[in-house]
Motif scaffolding. Structure first.
Motif, PDB file in Angstrom:
ATOM      1  N   ASP A 161     -18.596   0.748   7.672  1.00 23.96           N
ATOM      2  CA  ASP A 161     -19.122  -0.499   7.844  1.00 23.96           C
ATOM      3  C   ASP A 161     -20.703  -0.633   7.904  1.00 23.96           C
ATOM      4  OD1 ASP A 161     -16.616  -1.283   8.200  1.00 23.96           O
ATOM      5  OD2 ASP A 161     -16.336  -1.237  10.439  1.00 23.96           O
ATOM      6  N   SER A 162     -21.287   0.436   8.676  1.00 20.30           N
ATOM      7  CA  SER A 162     -22.578   0.317   8.602  1.00 20.30           C
ATOM      8  C   SER A 162     -22.935   1.961   8.648  1.00 20.30           C
ATOM      9  CB  SER A 162     -23.533  -0.120   9.634  1.00 20.30           C
ATOM     10  OG  SER A 162     -22.915   0.261  10.838  1.00 20.30           O
ATOM     11  N   GLY A 163     -24.366   2.025   8.443  1.00 22.18           N
ATOM     12  CA  GLY A 163     -24.714   3.745   8.605  1.00 22.18           C
ATOM     13  C   GLY A 163     -24.759   4.382   7.254  1.00 22.18           C
ATOM     14  N   THR A 164     -25.445   5.541   7.196  1.00 23.35           N
ATOM     15  CA  THR A 164     -25.588   6.271   6.006  1.00 23.35           C
ATOM     16  C   THR A 164     -25.177   7.831   6.010  1.00 23.35           C
ATOM     17  OG1 THR A 164     -27.801   6.902   6.562  1.00 23.35           O
ATOM     18  CG2 THR A 164     -27.458   4.932   5.045  1.00 23.35           C
ATOM     19  N   ILE A 165     -24.494   8.406   5.011  1.00 25.53           N
ATOM     20  CA  ILE A 165     -24.401   9.800   5.144  1.00 25.53           C
ATOM     21  C   ILE A 165     -24.987  10.206   3.844  1.00 25.53           C
ATOM     22  CG2 ILE A 165     -22.370  11.323   4.660  1.00 25.53           C
ATOM     23  CD1 ILE A 165     -20.625   8.980   5.519  1.00 25.53           C
ATOM     24  N   THR A 166     -25.883  11.448   4.162  1.00 24.45           N
ATOM     25  CA  THR A 166     -26.330  12.171   3.070  1.00 24.45           C
ATOM     26  C   THR A 166     -25.971  13.641   2.973  1.00 24.45           C
ATOM     27  OG1 THR A 166     -28.373  12.861   4.767  1.00 24.45           O
ATOM     28  CG2 THR A 166     -28.416  10.783   3.509  1.00 24.45           C
ATOM     29  N   LEU A 167     -26.147  14.351   1.765  1.00 25.86           N
ATOM     30  CA  LEU A 167     -25.721  15.515   1.542  1.00 25.86           C
ATOM     31  C   LEU A 167     -26.719  16.276   0.801  1.00 25.86           C
ATOM     32  CD1 LEU A 167     -23.596  17.867   1.678  1.00 25.86           C
ATOM     33  CD2 LEU A 167     -22.477  16.562  -0.242  1.00 25.86           C
ATOM     34  N   GLY A 168     -27.410  17.188   1.440  1.00 25.98           N
ATOM     35  CA  GLY A 168     -28.644  17.902   0.730  1.00 25.98           C
ATOM     36  C   GLY A 168     -29.609  16.764   0.189  1.00 25.98           C
TER      37      GLY A 168
ATOM     38  N   ARG B 121       2.017   3.822   2.607  1.00 25.45           N
ATOM     39  CA  ARG B 121       1.899   3.705   1.104  1.00 25.45           C
ATOM     40  C   ARG B 121       0.782   3.923   0.556  1.00 25.45           C
ATOM     41  NH1 ARG B 121       2.732  -2.173   0.688  1.00 25.45           N
ATOM     42  NH2 ARG B 121       1.728  -2.092   2.917  1.00 25.45           N
ATOM     43  N   LEU B 122       0.496   4.073  -0.627  1.00 26.34           N
ATOM     44  CA  LEU B 122      -0.807   4.332  -1.288  1.00 26.34           C
ATOM     45  C   LEU B 122      -1.805   3.378  -1.030  1.00 26.34           C
ATOM     46  CD1 LEU B 122       0.446   5.819  -4.727  1.00 26.34           C
ATOM     47  CD2 LEU B 122      -0.077   6.945  -2.757  1.00 26.34           C
ATOM     48  N   ASN B 123      -2.963   3.574  -0.990  1.00 30.84           N
ATOM     49  CA  ASN B 123      -3.916   2.623  -0.569  1.00 30.84           C
ATOM     50  C   ASN B 123      -3.624   1.356  -0.295  1.00 30.84           C
ATOM     51  OD1 ASN B 123      -4.130   2.990  -3.203  1.00 30.84           O
ATOM     52  ND2 ASN B 123      -6.297   2.418  -3.176  1.00 30.84           N
ATOM     53  N   THR B 124      -3.377   0.636   0.771  1.00 30.72           N
ATOM     54  CA  THR B 124      -2.964  -0.519   0.797  1.00 30.72           C
ATOM     55  C   THR B 124      -4.191  -1.670   0.803  1.00 30.72           C
ATOM     56  OG1 THR B 124      -1.505   0.542   2.704  1.00 30.72           O
ATOM     57  CG2 THR B 124      -1.460  -1.802   2.185  1.00 30.72           C
ATOM     58  N   LYS B 125      -3.798  -2.954  -0.203  1.00 37.07           N
ATOM     59  CA  LYS B 125      -4.769  -3.528  -0.001  1.00 37.07           C
ATOM     60  C   LYS B 125      -4.354  -4.951   0.709  1.00 37.07           C
ATOM     61  CE  LYS B 125      -6.996  -2.439  -4.453  1.00 37.07           C
ATOM     62  NZ  LYS B 125      -6.096  -2.182  -5.727  1.00 37.07           N
ATOM     63  N   HIS B 126      -5.036  -5.878   1.039  1.00 32.43           N
ATOM     64  CA  HIS B 126      -4.683  -6.972   1.662  1.00 32.43           C
ATOM     65  C   HIS B 126      -4.262  -8.065   0.903  1.00 32.43           C
ATOM     66  CE1 HIS B 126      -5.141  -4.641   5.415  1.00 32.43           C
ATOM     67  NE2 HIS B 126      -6.380  -4.349   5.244  1.00 32.43           N
ATOM     68  N   LYS B 127      -4.673  -8.164  -0.341  1.00 28.05           N
ATOM     69  CA  LYS B 127      -4.337  -9.349  -1.020  1.00 28.05           C
ATOM     70  C   LYS B 127      -3.675  -8.586  -2.432  1.00 28.05           C
ATOM     71  CE  LYS B 127      -6.462 -12.827  -2.380  1.00 28.05           C
ATOM     72  NZ  LYS B 127      -7.650 -13.726  -2.878  1.00 28.05           N
TER      73      LYS B 127
ATOM     74  N   PHE C 139     -11.460  -0.793  12.402  1.00 24.28           N
ATOM     75  CA  PHE C 139      -9.893  -1.283  11.680  1.00 24.28           C
ATOM     76  C   PHE C 139      -9.448  -2.598  12.400  1.00 24.28           C
ATOM     77  CE2 PHE C 139     -10.239   3.250  10.845  1.00 24.28           C
ATOM     78  CZ  PHE C 139     -10.090   3.244   9.500  1.00 24.28           C
ATOM     79  N   ALA C 140      -9.285  -3.570  11.742  1.00 19.72           N
ATOM     80  CA  ALA C 140      -8.918  -4.922  12.319  1.00 19.72           C
ATOM     81  C   ALA C 140      -9.697  -5.243  13.644  1.00 19.72           C
ATOM     82  CB  ALA C 140      -7.200  -4.505  12.405  1.00 19.72           C
ATOM     83  N   ASN C 141     -10.953  -5.049  13.645  1.00 19.27           N
ATOM     84  CA  ASN C 141     -11.788  -5.739  14.830  1.00 19.27           C
ATOM     85  C   ASN C 141     -11.802  -4.341  15.829  1.00 19.27           C
ATOM     86  OD1 ASN C 141     -12.836  -7.505  13.457  1.00 19.27           O
ATOM     87  ND2 ASN C 141     -11.128  -8.811  14.031  1.00 19.27           N
TER      88      ASN C 141
END
Lengths: 289, 355, 275
Positions: free
Chosen positions: B56-63, C4-10, B13-15
């Motif tokens: 941002d990267s990677g995978t999630i698998t279910l069943g 707030r409900l899902n915040t967007k940036h634009k 989040f935010a780098n």
């Protein structure tokens, strides 16, 4: 601690003396005059009970003034609620904190901008030679007069919406803030789309706030006098304008009729404020946890 | 065979990295806890599994199916939030029925299912009430029922008990475990409470600063912490610093400790850390004659009564070592008394010091 | 907690359109009034034909200008004073000694919202029709106090709820203070931002008040808004100049309220984003 409580209990009777000033003031200036007015509206010059004052309200002038007042209040309240909710939502969702705060401040300032200056501002922009009128005429070649007039019902609606809109924005933003993110996520998690969330949770939760906003806006418009007085002169008659005439004596009225009109207005306003109180309580109950 | 599998999942989040290359395979029907301090990435990981955050990267698998980009309302994963999150405008029954309505389940079936989950959480009499009329503990049980009603493939619990009173917390913890094993539902339980994680889980994942520190059974996590963070975050541990002087002996200045053989061989001379739990230490008046048992002398500096145990603070060559003893085992111990701390090699966890 | 409900940036384009409409609606009348007050002639063109300060000079030169401004200031300040004297001790008293009277007080403070000002004016004029009270400035101030008291009450009562008035009182009592010193030295300094913003709110509301002044005192004690309305029918440009003066006073008050509110709240800011 227990000692203090005992002290307080022993003082209880005298403690009520502390609020006597406020009670005396409110009774003398507000409650007693209103009660005398109510009494006056059902008593004839000889002191007998009568409903004659209410019966005389049946003539078109008075009926129309109430109909106009209700039309104006409903229209401006409905438009104010609908647009105010939409604008409130946009402000609430706006990404920049600073912009949100500035817009809330703007709403705060403009909702208090009512009365004569507002009415006159609308004459400047929408009067027969107003700027917007000129703009329509010269650029779009549309003559908005005489079909529209700033002195008509719709002219008043436009002016009233000016102070209703920001009031609704201020009332609805806290309600949006009260919608918790977890409700949206829970709904999504249980398979709901964004639309389904709004239909089944968002809107129902907002409903008490919308209702309380609507009735407050209605009352706000119904009791207003200065804007209408400045804007309409005598072309459109409203309940408050007629009551005003009774007080100033500009137009000869039977004083009893003025009292009867005042009482009906009071009932309409009173029920609005009561339902406002009820609806805000409902809204608070839902957002309490 | 892994049922829910996260492979190299990262999120920032935010780098600022919240979760770094998270990989984990969870078997069907298990209860797995994500344990760590706030900001360790456990909730972010959970929210990625639920679909509220996109990795941002990677995978999630279910069943066996990749669900990385499936929207949250189509994953079939149930979630219970920290602050109940019941819909305030709906009764208990309507709340529970909500997910089924979204799936267009026929009405009679909805009613049956609502009744059965209400029975499962033992709150059948609350069906017609509204959330604000219920206690916090009841609300959280309804939230659990609501998540279970749609029969999700996986259940996610995000600190479900942290808003509740201690007593309710304890009762509800048992309840969650009971329901989970009755239904055999694969569950992930996020918490910062080590006791909660240890008591409820099949598998504990200890996280810190976006990384997995250790994955293991509750007993392994407690008894055989693999990192210093795990050892200190979970329970109390005495730390002895020294250097490896044999395959499983550590020289700590004036004394030597025999340890459990380390999992991976540690070269002689490496700087290491030996971790010993306070309750594993016995306090004796005399040195233990057996050479294999560690025995180090010290002086009692503090005696703190904790009820079930008494915690002693003992000065061992200038270092404070704590030991939990019961009076029945040791008799009365006084301040400034000279004692011997004895403990077997099995309770000494050795790890390379990497700071 | 207020995430707030899902915040967007634009912000999406539709938001911009809605906001532009809102800003236009809110700002156009105000800007038009400002421009009109300095325009030589503006009834045939989109923009004024020329600019002048003549209308301000006319306004200032009018003998009524100073009188009405003075009258309005008297009524506003008197209202602030009376409502302070009534509200502050009452709120403190009810909070610390008489909590059971709070619902009654709340009711009294919501009542004025349910009474249209024309109705109150009518009732007062009918009942108090004997000299020297009849249609007097005293009656006007009484009425404006009733109407503006709820604002004062809200501000002061919020401020007093925010401090622990009971403990402060007990602490002051234990140090030997009587009721007077407790109020002036302990309570009032602690709720001062609330008192100040309540006072400004009352001032601004009463200053712009037209209905009660028109109906209760009328020409006998003319206030600034009355003069303004008179000019809307006589000379629009001067009316615009008077409007601008009245906005300016209202805005200075609003800005001061905001400033006071902000400084009062700083230190316990609660609007931190959670993510």
């Amino acid at each position: 601690m227990p000692k203090g409580r005992n002290l307080r209990r022993r003082k209880r009777w005298t403690a009520w003396l502390g609020i006597v000033p406020v009670l005396v003031f409110c009774f003398a200036i507000e409650i007693v005059p209103i009660m005398m007015m109510v009494r006056g509206s059902v008593i004839d010059s000889k002191g007998n009970f009568t409903l004659a004052n209410y019966a005389s309200l049946g003539i078109p002038l008075y009926v129309n003034s109430f109909i106009n007042s209700i039309k104006l209040s409903s229209l401006s309240a409905l438009i104010g609620t609908a647009l105010g909710t939409l604008i409130g939502y946009v402000i609430y969702r706006w990404p920049l904190n600073r912009v949100r705060e500035a817009l809330i401040t703007l709403s705060d300032v403009t909702t208090n901008f009512a009365g004569a200056p507002l009415a006159f501002a609308f004459i400047i922009i929408l009067g027969s030679t107003g700027i917007v009128t000129q703009f329509f005429l010269q650029y779009l070649n549309i003559k908005i007069y005489p079909e529209f007039s700033v002195y008509s019902l719709w002219g008043l609606v436009l002016a009233y919406v000016y102070f209703q809109l920001p009031l609704m924005v201020l009332l609805i933003i806290p309600a949006f803030t009260g919608l918790r993110k977890e409700w949206f996520e829970s709904a999504q998690n249980l398979g709901a789309s964004s639309f389904q969330f709004w239909r089944r949770i968002g809107l129902p939760v907002l409903t008490p706030s919308l209702v309380s906003g609507l009735v407050l806006l209605f009352a706000n418009a119904f009791g207003a006098y200065a804007t209408a007085y400045t804007l309409t002169g005598s072309s459109l008659t409203l309940a408050t304008i007629q009551i005003g005439f009774t007080v100033t004596g500009e137009v000869r009225h039977d004083p009893g009729i003025g009292l009867a009109m005042a009482l009906i207005s009071l009932l309409i306003m009173g029920s609005c404020i009561a339902s406002y109180q009820w609806a805000t309580r409902a809204a608070r109950r839902w957002s309490s946890r | 065979m892994a049922y829910l599998e996260l492979t190299d999942v990262s999120k920032s989040f935010a780098n600022v990295a919240a979760v770094k290359n998270f990989s984990l395979a969870i078997e069907k029907g298990k209860l797995v806890s994500f344990l760590g301090p706030s900001g360790c990435g456990k909730t972010t990981t959970l929210r990625m599994i639920a679909g509220f955050e996109q990795p941002d990267s990677g995978t999630i698998t279910l069943g066996g199916q990749d669900i990385t980009v499936v929207p949250p309302n189509q994953r079939g994963i149930g979630m219970v939030f920290q602050a109940y999150a019941l819909f305030p405008n709906m009764s208990v029954a309507e709340n529970i029925a909500f997910g089924l309505k979204m799936k267009h389940t026929p009405k009679p079936e909805i009613e049956k299912q609502v009744d059965s989950v209400l029975e499962l959480i033992r709150l059948s009499d609350t069906a017609k009430r509204f959330p604000h009329q219920l206690s916090g503990g009841q609300q959280q049980r309804i939230a659990l029922a609501r998540a279970l009603a749609v029969q999700p493939q996986v259940l996610l619990l995000d600190e479900p008990l942290s808003a509740l009173d201690a007593e309710v917390r304890l009762a509800l913890r048992g309840e969650i475990r009971r329901i989970q094993s009755d239904l055999g539902i694969t569950t992930i339980y996020v918490t910062h409470d080590q006791e909660e994680a240890l008591s409820i889980s099949d598998l504990v994942v200890v996280m810190n600063k976006g990384d997995i520190e250790q994955v293991g059974s509750p007993i392994d996590i407690y008894r055989k912490p693999q990192t210093r963070f795990v050892a200190t975050f979970i329970g109390t541990a005495n730390q002895f610093t020294g250097e490896m002087s044999g395959e499983h002996t550590v020289l700590c200045g004036q004394y030597q400790l025999n340890t459990r053989p380390p999992a991976d061989r540690i070269a002689s001379g490496s700087a290491v850390l030996v971790l010993v739990r306070p309750e594993a230490i016995q306090v004796e008046m005399e040195a233990d004659p057996r050479p294999s048992v560690n025995a180090i002398p010290g002086m009692v500096e503090t005696v703190t009564f904790h009820g079930a145990v008494t915690r002693l603070g003992v000065n061992v060559y200038g270092q404070r070592v704590v030991a939990d003893v019961t009076e029945t085992n040791t008799g009365v111990i006084n301040l400034n008394q000279k004692v011997w701390l004895t403990f077997p090699p099995e309770v000494c966890q050795v790890m390379v010091q990497n700071e | 907690m207020a995430s707030r409900l899902n915040t967007k940036h634009k912000a999406p384009f539709s938001y911009l359109v809605i906001l532009a409409f809102f800003l236009g609606y809110m700002l156009l009348p105000i800007l038009a009034t400002y421009l009109f007050s300095v325009a030589t002639r503006w009834d045939r063109t989109i923009l004024p034909e020329g600019y002048t300060l003549e209308w301000y000079q006319t306004a200032f030169a009018s003998s009524y200008f100073t009188i009405t401004l003075r009258n309005s200031l008297i009524v506003s300040m008197a209202s602030v004073l009376v409502s302070l004297l009534i509200v502050v001790p009452t709120v403190y008293w009810v909070r610390t000694r008489l909590p059971e009277a709070k619902p009654l007080l709340e009711l009294l403070m919501i009542l004025p919202f349910g009474i249209p000002s024309v109705v109150l004016a009518l009732a007062l004029v009918q009942i108090y029709n004997m000299p020297p009270i009849a249609r007097s400035p005293y009656l006007l101030v009484s009425a404006t106090v009733i109407f503006s008291m709820p604002f004062m009450y809200r501000a002061v009562s919020n401020a007093i709820e925010a401090i622990d008035a009971n403990t402060l009182t007990e602490a002051a009592q234990s140090l030997g203070a009587g009721l007077g010193p407790i109020l002036t030295r302990v309570i009032i300094p602690n709720i001062f931002p609330g008192i100040l913003s309540g006072s400004l709110l009352v001032f601004a509301t009463v200053f712009a008040e037209f209905t009660l002044a028109k109906l209760i005192t009328g020409a006998g004690f003319k206030t600034f808004p009355l003069l303004l309305v008179e000019y809307t029918r006589k000379n629009g440009s001067v009316a615009a100049a008077l409007s601008v003066i009245s906005f300016t006073i209202a805005w200075v008050a609003s800005m001061l309220i905001l400033l006071v509110g902000r400084s009062g709240k700083s230190g316990r800011q609660e609007h931190a984003p959670t993510h």
